[in-house]
Design a protein around this motif. Structure first.
Motif, PDB file in Angstrom:
ATOM      1  N   SER A  25       0.220  18.298   9.937  1.00 63.55           N
ATOM      2  CA  SER A  25       0.864  17.302  10.790  1.00 63.55           C
ATOM      3  C   SER A  25      -0.065  16.106  10.986  1.00 63.55           C
ATOM      4  O   SER A  25       0.389  14.955  10.996  1.00 63.55           O
ATOM      5  N   LYS A  26      -1.360  16.348  11.120  1.00 61.51           N
ATOM      6  CA  LYS A  26      -2.312  15.245  11.281  1.00 61.51           C
ATOM      7  C   LYS A  26      -2.321  14.336  10.048  1.00 61.51           C
ATOM      8  O   LYS A  26      -2.374  13.111  10.165  1.00 61.51           O
ATOM      9  N   GLN A  27      -2.257  14.932   8.862  1.00 61.23           N
ATOM     10  CA  GLN A  27      -2.196  14.138   7.626  1.00 61.23           C
ATOM     11  C   GLN A  27      -0.897  13.334   7.562  1.00 61.23           C
ATOM     12  O   GLN A  27      -0.898  12.155   7.188  1.00 61.23           O
ATOM     13  N   LEU A  28       0.202  13.957   7.941  1.00 60.74           N
ATOM     14  CA  LEU A  28       1.504  13.292   7.896  1.00 60.74           C
ATOM     15  C   LEU A  28       1.597  12.173   8.927  1.00 60.74           C
ATOM     16  O   LEU A  28       2.258  11.159   8.680  1.00 60.74           O
ATOM     17  N   ILE A  29       0.922  12.322  10.056  1.00 59.11           N
ATOM     18  CA  ILE A  29       0.883  11.249  11.054  1.00 59.11           C
ATOM     19  C   ILE A  29       0.190  10.026  10.446  1.00 59.11           C
ATOM     20  O   ILE A  29       0.616   8.885  10.665  1.00 59.11           O
ATOM     21  N   GLY A  30      -0.845  10.243   9.652  1.00 61.29           N
ATOM     22  CA  GLY A  30      -1.498   9.139   8.949  1.00 61.29           C
ATOM     23  C   GLY A  30      -0.551   8.445   7.982  1.00 61.29           C
ATOM     24  O   GLY A  30      -0.561   7.211   7.859  1.00 61.29           O
ATOM     25  N   VAL A  31       0.287   9.225   7.308  1.00 60.24           N
ATOM     26  CA  VAL A  31       1.292   8.658   6.402  1.00 60.24           C
ATOM     27  C   VAL A  31       2.264   7.783   7.204  1.00 60.24           C
ATOM     28  O   VAL A  31       2.598   6.667   6.788  1.00 60.24           O
ATOM     29  N   ILE A  32       2.708   8.285   8.352  1.00 64.38           N
ATOM     30  CA  ILE A  32       3.615   7.516   9.205  1.00 64.38           C
ATOM     31  C   ILE A  32       2.930   6.235   9.675  1.00 64.38           C
ATOM     32  O   ILE A  32       3.532   5.153   9.632  1.00 64.38           O
ATOM     33  N   ARG A  33       1.698   6.329  10.110  1.00 60.21           N
ATOM     34  CA  ARG A  33       0.965   5.150  10.602  1.00 60.21           C
ATOM     35  C   ARG A  33       0.842   4.087   9.505  1.00 60.21           C
ATOM     36  O   ARG A  33       1.014   2.892   9.753  1.00 60.21           O
ATOM     37  N   ASP A  34       0.546   4.499   8.284  1.00 57.40           N
ATOM     38  CA  ASP A  34       0.284   3.555   7.191  1.00 57.40           C
ATOM     39  C   ASP A  34       1.536   3.052   6.480  1.00 57.40           C
ATOM     40  O   ASP A  34       1.475   2.051   5.755  1.00 57.40           O
ATOM     41  N   PHE A  35       2.656   3.715   6.670  1.00 58.26           N
ATOM     42  CA  PHE A  35       3.865   3.373   5.919  1.00 58.26           C
ATOM     43  C   PHE A  35       4.251   1.891   6.002  1.00 58.26           C
ATOM     44  O   PHE A  35       4.552   1.269   4.973  1.00 58.26           O
ATOM     45  N   PRO A  36       4.276   1.285   7.193  1.00 53.63           N
ATOM     46  CA  PRO A  36       4.694  -0.129   7.238  1.00 53.63           C
ATOM     47  C   PRO A  36       3.806  -1.058   6.416  1.00 53.63           C
ATOM     48  O   PRO A  36       4.286  -2.040   5.843  1.00 53.63           O
ATOM     49  N   ILE A  37       2.539  -0.742   6.312  1.00 50.78           N
ATOM     50  CA  ILE A  37       1.609  -1.558   5.526  1.00 50.78           C
ATOM     51  C   ILE A  37       1.968  -1.465   4.044  1.00 50.78           C
ATOM     52  O   ILE A  37       2.061  -2.478   3.340  1.00 50.78           O
ATOM     53  N   VAL A  38       2.199  -0.239   3.591  1.00 49.75           N
ATOM     54  CA  VAL A  38       2.529  -0.001   2.180  1.00 49.75           C
ATOM     55  C   VAL A  38       3.868  -0.661   1.830  1.00 49.75           C
ATOM     56  O   VAL A  38       4.001  -1.311   0.782  1.00 49.75           O
ATOM     57  N   LEU A  39       4.844  -0.522   2.724  1.00 41.82           N
ATOM     58  CA  LEU A  39       6.157  -1.133   2.485  1.00 41.82           C
ATOM     59  C   LEU A  39       6.047  -2.651   2.436  1.00 41.82           C
ATOM     60  O   LEU A  39       6.617  -3.294   1.543  1.00 41.82           O
ATOM     61  N   THR A  40       5.299  -3.225   3.363  1.00 47.04           N
ATOM     62  CA  THR A  40       5.131  -4.684   3.397  1.00 47.04           C
ATOM     63  C   THR A  40       4.442  -5.181   2.135  1.00 47.04           C
ATOM     64  O   THR A  40       4.818  -6.232   1.587  1.00 47.04           O
ATOM     65  N   GLU A  41       3.456  -4.429   1.647  1.00 48.46           N
ATOM     66  CA  GLU A  41       2.778  -4.820   0.404  1.00 48.46           C
ATOM     67  C   GLU A  41       3.754  -4.865  -0.767  1.00 48.46           C
ATOM     68  O   GLU A  41       3.628  -5.705  -1.658  1.00 48.46           O
ATOM     69  N   LEU A  42       4.744  -3.979  -0.762  1.00 43.00           N
ATOM     70  CA  LEU A  42       5.714  -3.945  -1.852  1.00 43.00           C
ATOM     71  C   LEU A  42       6.736  -5.072  -1.741  1.00 43.00           C
ATOM     72  O   LEU A  42       6.970  -5.787  -2.715  1.00 43.00           O
ATOM     73  N   VAL A  43       7.345  -5.261  -0.582  1.00 45.06           N
ATOM     74  CA  VAL A  43       8.505  -6.158  -0.471  1.00 45.06           C
ATOM     75  C   VAL A  43       8.263  -7.424   0.339  1.00 45.06           C
ATOM     76  O   VAL A  43       9.132  -8.299   0.390  1.00 45.06           O
ATOM     77  N   GLY A  44       7.116  -7.544   0.968  1.00 44.24           N
ATOM     78  CA  GLY A  44       6.880  -8.627   1.917  1.00 44.24           C
ATOM     79  C   GLY A  44       7.000 -10.028   1.368  1.00 44.24           C
ATOM     80  O   GLY A  44       7.288 -10.962   2.119  1.00 44.24           O
ATOM     81  N   LYS A  45       6.808 -10.203   0.079  1.00 46.11           N
ATOM     82  CA  LYS A  45       6.872 -11.550  -0.517  1.00 46.11           C
ATOM     83  C   LYS A  45       8.079 -11.723  -1.443  1.00 46.11           C
ATOM     84  O   LYS A  45       8.165 -12.725  -2.150  1.00 46.11           O
TER      85      LYS A  45
END
Length: 178
Positions: A25-45
């Motif tokens: 669960s601790k590892q998955l919480i990190g995935v949740i925390r980082d998800f918006p950054i990864v998504l923005t890197e893909l589609v933000g521009k």
């Protein structure tokens, strides 16, 4: 033509029967925390031409997906807080397909990306503070007719982010955008 199930579920269906340990669960919480950054890197521009492309035939556009993720994760955040402050609350389901048709699903994705960045920071902060006992707290989903345990909710929403990220990423691959 690609198999529609592969397009709909690029990483497979989520398995609610997989036990999630405290460490996982601790590892998955990190995935949740980082998800918006990864998504923005893909589609933000991306421009409107890409954002208004459906990820599969008869599927949502990338723009609708990004707004859907924000809608879904807002609901998950509220449900998490309800489970932590009430005894097995019955949550309110929502019609995600109908939400995706509302006028805000046509807005600039930056609005939802900002929501996701801030929401995920707040959500991950709450999740990080949970004890093993807290992770067993529950809520009841009347549409699914099932009880959700917070440890499973963490797994589900880490999966949900990746599920939709892969919809977008694989569309980008197919179209030569990455």
């Amino acid at each position: 033509m690609q198999d529609i199930d592969v397009l709909r579920y690029p990483i497979g269906h989520y398995d609610h029967n997989q036990p999630i340990s405290f460490e996982q669960s601790k590892q998955l919480i990190g995935v949740i925390r980082d998800f918006p950054i990864v998504l923005t890197e893909l589609v933000g521009k991306w421009g409107d031409d890409r954002l208004d492309t459906p990820y599969r035939p008869d599927g949502w556009t990338v723009r609708q997906l990004v707004h859907h993720i924000a809608d879904s994760h807002i609901n998950a955040y509220v449900r998490t807080k309800l489970a932590l402050t009430e005894d097995n609350p019955t949550i309110s389901p929502y019609e995600e397909k109908e939400w995706a048709k509302l006028p805000d699903s046509t807005l600039d994705i930056a609005l939802s990306l900002v929501i996701l960045r801030n929401l995920h920071e707040r959500w991950a902060t709450i999740l990080d503070a949970l004890t093993e006992t807290d992770l067993q707290r529950t809520y009841f989903h009347p549409a699914a007719q099932r009880q959700y345990i917070l440890s499973d909710v963490i797994g589900l929403y880490a999966w949900h982010g990746e599920h939709h990220y892969q919809h977008i990423y694989r569309l980008a691959e197919r179209n030569g955008w990455v």
